[in-house]
Design a protein around this motif. Structure first.
Motif, mmCIF file in Angstrom:
data_model
loop_
_atom_site.group_PDB
_atom_site.id
_atom_site.type_symbol
_atom_site.label_atom_id
_atom_site.label_comp_id
_atom_site.label_asym_id
_atom_site.label_seq_id
_atom_site.Cartn_x
_atom_site.Cartn_y
_atom_site.Cartn_z
ATOM 1 N N TYR A 50 0.844 -1.201 0.000
ATOM 2 C CA TYR A 50 0.000 0.000 0.000
ATOM 3 C C TYR A 50 0.880 1.253 0.000
ATOM 4 N N GLN A 51 1.922 1.242 0.824
ATOM 5 C CA GLN A 51 2.829 2.384 0.878
ATOM 6 C C GLN A 51 3.538 2.570 -0.466
ATOM 7 N N PRO B 192 -11.520 -4.106 -1.644
ATOM 8 C CA PRO B 192 -12.746 -4.093 -2.445
ATOM 9 C C PRO B 192 -13.328 -5.501 -2.558
ATOM 10 N N LYS B 193 -14.656 -5.574 -2.636
ATOM 11 C CA LYS B 193 -15.337 -6.875 -2.725
ATOM 12 C C LYS B 193 -16.038 -6.991 -4.065
ATOM 13 N N ALA C 139 -10.311 -8.537 -2.738
ATOM 14 C CA ALA C 139 -8.942 -8.213 -3.135
ATOM 15 C C ALA C 139 -8.294 -7.335 -2.069
ATOM 16 N N ASP C 140 -7.015 -7.084 -2.230
ATOM 17 C CA ASP C 140 -6.337 -6.181 -1.305
ATOM 18 C C ASP C 140 -6.519 -4.729 -1.739
ATOM 19 N N PHE C 141 -6.429 -4.489 -3.066
ATOM 20 C CA PHE C 141 -6.510 -3.114 -3.554
ATOM 21 C C PHE C 141 -7.208 -3.048 -4.901
ATOM 22 N N ALA C 142 -7.876 -1.935 -5.136
ATOM 23 C CA ALA C 142 -8.414 -1.607 -6.460
ATOM 24 C C ALA C 142 -7.853 -0.233 -6.804
ATOM 25 N N LEU C 143 -7.370 -0.095 -8.034
ATOM 26 C CA LEU C 143 -6.789 1.165 -8.474
ATOM 27 C C LEU C 143 -7.728 1.823 -9.478
ATOM 28 N N PHE C 144 -7.955 3.111 -9.295
ATOM 29 C CA PHE C 144 -8.870 3.866 -10.142
ATOM 30 C C PHE C 144 -8.154 5.052 -10.774
ATOM 31 N N GLY D 185 -12.130 7.898 -11.547
ATOM 32 C CA GLY D 185 -13.329 7.158 -11.173
ATOM 33 C C GLY D 185 -13.511 5.836 -11.902
ATOM 34 N N LYS D 186 -12.637 5.510 -12.845
ATOM 35 C CA LYS D 186 -12.740 4.269 -13.601
ATOM 36 C C LYS D 186 -11.779 3.230 -13.024
ATOM 37 N N LEU D 187 -12.288 2.020 -12.795
ATOM 38 C CA LEU D 187 -11.457 0.940 -12.267
ATOM 39 C C LEU D 187 -10.391 0.569 -13.283
ATOM 40 N N VAL D 188 -9.116 0.598 -12.860
ATOM 41 C CA VAL D 188 -7.990 0.307 -13.743
ATOM 42 C C VAL D 188 -7.463 -1.104 -13.499
ATOM 43 N N GLU D 189 -7.328 -1.473 -12.208
ATOM 44 C CA GLU D 189 -6.708 -2.757 -11.879
ATOM 45 C C GLU D 189 -7.087 -3.178 -10.466
ATOM 46 N N VAL D 190 -7.172 -4.501 -10.262
ATOM 47 C CA VAL D 190 -7.394 -5.076 -8.948
ATOM 48 C C VAL D 190 -6.133 -5.837 -8.586
#
Length: 133
Positions: free
Chosen positions: A25-26, A44-45, A62-67, A70-75
């Motif tokens: 995360y860091q 995120p679920k 998942a551990d992280f979702a990247l946006f 506002g659009k989901l880029v990657e989980v």
């Protein structure tokens, strides 16, 4: 303590399941806007199978979702080891969410010298090291 001996850790008011997850995360925080994302969602679920009768629903957490905008880029999921359940859930996730990139990340400096590599890269490096022996 989890079943994998990971200790929960708190950082900036967020509780992570492991130190490695917090470290990633860091790392993501330092990469904001560099890799084409501007927001990180933690834990995120995603529904895999809805509730049926008395059986509860099945989710991929998942551990992280990247946006980005506002659009989901990657989980992203930080993995130390991949269980059969995790592999099955990832397969279901990729089937149900084909437009979302799912990446498993590992901390593996002893294998490659790189701090973070994908789980697929780690498996490849391990196979190559095994062949070399």
């Amino acid at each position: 303590m989890s079943k994998y001996n990971a200790k929960k850790i708190e950082y900036k008011g967020i509780v992570f399941d492991s130190t490695v997850e917090c470290e990633y995360y860091q790392y993501l925080e330092r990469q904001l806007n560099i890799f084409g994302f501007d927001e990180i969602e933690v834990q995120p679920k995603y529904e895999l199978i809805p509730k049926v009768g008395k059986q509860r629903k099945s989710e991929y957490i998942a551990d992280f979702a990247l946006f980005n905008n506002g659009k989901l880029v990657e989980v992203i999921d930080v993995k130390g080891m991949a269980t059969e359940t995790a592999k099955l859930k990832a397969k279901l996730f990729r089937y149900l969410y084909p437009d979302v990139k799912l990446t498993w990340i590992c901390k593996a400096p002893k294998y490659t010298g790189e701090e973070w590599i994908t789980y697929e890269e780690l498996k490849k490096v391990r196979r190559e090291r095994k062949k070399a022996k």
